[in-house]
Design an enzyme around this catalytic site. Structure first.
Site: not given
Ligand code: AMP
Length: 567
Positions: A194, A452
């Site tokens: 990640t 918030w």
């Molecule tokens: P990653 O593991 O780098 O793909 O990041 C995951 C994070 O991206 C999630 O926990 C969210 O905070 C954010 N995320 C993913 N998809 C969305 C979406 N459609 N809208 C808002 N945030 C998102």
């Protein structure tokens, strides 16, 4: 697994392991002539078929075995979306090795950290990432084999990597006579780190079983709706959460695959979409602005492109509407995380929504959707008390499911969970029908006067302004309210727009006490390696002690009043 109740009577079905090798065998056996198209680093377009891919994947599996690699060993990749990377996607896990895709856009120290933490024994890399591979060679003792994914004529003359192998020579010397081994489906298949904004990256280790169930789920109509009639272009990189599972789902369905390589500009993407008949694509929101600009500037349209899945960050309403209303491309919003392989929720509308007014349907499309079958959700407050699914109450989202990790690589089993649930770090509302709306990442939500403010909501409204190209809302420390919102804006080129215009546009569209205390115009906003706005960097940039008091801070009375209005 072990604490599940054991029945005295088992089903009499074959206990066949779910293995990734079955995907490429399927694609070859039933869709052998279906094309896999790749954009290469020099801009040229390479075509071959699933049969070719399978043959070369078998050669690669033999070649890797020839290096002495054995089941469970990690093989890292630093690669674009292209056919050689696809071969690695099948050959590495298919032969029992573990595919460790490393994001080449990370800082080299983090890249070296990942390869070392993963104990990668071999690294396959595209030439563009020679420098990153050299860093691994210098800093990662476990990595003893390096393969440049290129032709012999392209091999670098000078490199700090001893005994560098050329991918094409490596394959040419290997037989394509290879039987994919059968092993336990719980074996590890891929290790994706990640890209956290703080601390070291953490490894999400998927299994063959989790990947296969994720692939079955992904092709379902209310998920990505992928079939053999599709041409799929994963714009999401293959170094990020298995390109959202699209290479595997495409092989499962027998869909044509178009891999766009390094060229993400509007013109290059458009050329592939029209030239190859792309029907479906997927990626983070930031990528699509270039494509929208290109078609607008050149008065173009799409002839085959029907659906796109946007996720990774919230998709701006303006982008969704431009694709849908102007260009006839259905934008399907989705949410997920690396820790979830990554599919979580997908926003398709249901029969019960058919008669809703268009405005309400659009509001629904702007949510991140409902869980894909297999994912369970739980909404808790900060004290761990369960909250209602009423579409209004905001809380912390927890998930469970067969493709959700239970711990990070090398941490104790189950250590990522709280009472069996994975905390997502996302703050959401959930509607009675199970549609989630992400309010914020818990660390990005703006805490003002004990309440918030959703930074995503403020950004989304601001981005509807025709002269705003991109907006990011951040919380800046405030002596009285703890934090207040500041909006950072990139104006469209040639536009003359100022703070008063933006505030007037927001007025009446968001709660009064959500109104940003300041609007700052910038040329660029830093994006992380997966295309998300780096809000911590923005906060550092604009937390200059008295950012608020210096700039348009509403009189305390006004704020007092705004909070009072809300209550
Ligand atoms: P990653 O593991 O780098 O793909 O990041 C995951 C994070 O991206 C999630 O926990 C969210 O905070 C954010 N995320 C993913 N998809 C969305 C979406 N459609 N809208 C808002 N945030 C998102």
């Amino acid at each position: 697994m072990s604490d599940y109740v054991k029945s005295p009577i088992s089903g009499r079905t074959m206990n066949r392991p779910l293995l990734i090798s079955s995907l490429i065998r399927n694609a070859d056996r039933y869709f052998g002539d279906v094309q896999v198209v790749s954009r290469l680093e020099d801009g040229s377009i390479h075509h071959y078929t699933y049969s070719d891919c399978h043959r070369r994947a078998r050669q690669l599996a033999n070649a890797l075995a020839g290096l002495g690699l054995t089941i469970g060993d990690r093989v890292a990749t630093l690669g674009w979306n292209n056919y050689r990377h696809l071969e690695a996607y099948f050959a590495i896990p298919g032969s029992g090795l573990v595919l460790n895709t490393i994001n080449p856009r990370l800082h080299v120290d983090q890249i070296a950290y990942i390869a070392d933490h993963a104990e990668a024994k071999c690294v396959l890399f595209d030439l563009a990432f020679l420098k990153q591979a050299e860093t691994i060679a210098g800093e990662c003792p476990s990595a003893t084999h390096f393969v440049a994914m290129c032709d012999p004529s392209q091999m670098p003359e000078k490199t700090g990597i001893p005994n560098l192998i050329c991918f094409e020579d490596f394959l040419a010397a290997a037989s394509d006579d290879y039987e994919w081994p059968e092993f336990d489906e719980t074996a590890a298949s891929a290790l994706c780190y990640t890209s956290g904004t703080t601390g070291n990256p953490k490894g999400a280790l998927y299994s063959h079983r989790s990947t296969m169930i994720h692939s079955y789920a992904e092709v379902m109509p209310d998920a990505f709706n992928i079939s053999s009639r599709d041409t799929i272009m994963p714009v999401v990189p293959m170094y990020h959460a298995n390109a959202w599972g699209l290479p595997y789902a495409s092989a499962l369905a027998g869909a044509k695959l178009v891999l766009p390589g390094p060229m993400m500009d509007g013109e290059s993407l458009y050329e592939l979409i029209e030239g190859e008949g792309v029907t479906f694509s997927a990626g983070v929101p930031t990528v699509w602005n270039g494509l929208l600009d290109h078609i607008k500037e050149n008065g173009l349209g799409f002839s085959t492109f029907k659906r796109m899945n946007i996720g990774g960050s919230a998709c701006p309403t303006a982008m969704m509407k431009a694709f849908r209303e102007v260009h006839g491309v259905d934008v399907i919003h989705a949410w997920g995380m690396t820790e979830m392989s990554p599919m979580g929720t997908i926003c398709t509308l249901q029969a019960r929504h058919a008669d809703l007014p268009e405005e309400d349907r659009q509001k629904l499309r702007e949510t991140q959707g409902h869980p894909v079958f297999g994912i369970d959700m739980l909404l808790l407050d900060d004290q761990g008390v369960e909250l209602p699914w009423d579409g209004k109450t905001t809380g912390n989202l927890f998930v469970k499911g067969p493709w959700v990790i239970d711990s990070y690589f090398k941490d104790a089993e189950g250590s990522a969970l709280q009472d069996g649930w994975l905390p997502t770090g996302d703050v959401v509302t959930i509607s009675p029908q199970g549609y989630i709306k992400i309010t914020d990442r818990s660390k990005d939500i703006i805490k003002s006067g004990g309440e918030w403010i959703s930074s995503i909501e403020v950004e989304n409204v601001a981005q509807l302004h025709p002269d705003v190209q991109q907006a990011a809302c951040i919380g800046i420390p405030h002596p009285k309210w703890s934090e207040r919102p500041v909006l950072v804006v990139i104006a469209r080129s040639g536009a003359t727009i100022d703070k008063a215009d933006v505030l007037a546009f927001l007025d009446g569209k968001i709660a009064k006490w959500w109104m940003p205390d300041d609007v700052r115009f910038v040329e660029t906003i830093d994006l992380g390696p997966t295309g998300k706005v780096l809000k911590n960097k923005l906060r550092d940039r604009f937390t200059d002690g008295d950012a608020i008091s210096k700039h348009n801070s509403p009189a305390p009375d006004a704020l007092e009043q705004n909070h009072a209005i809300r209550k």
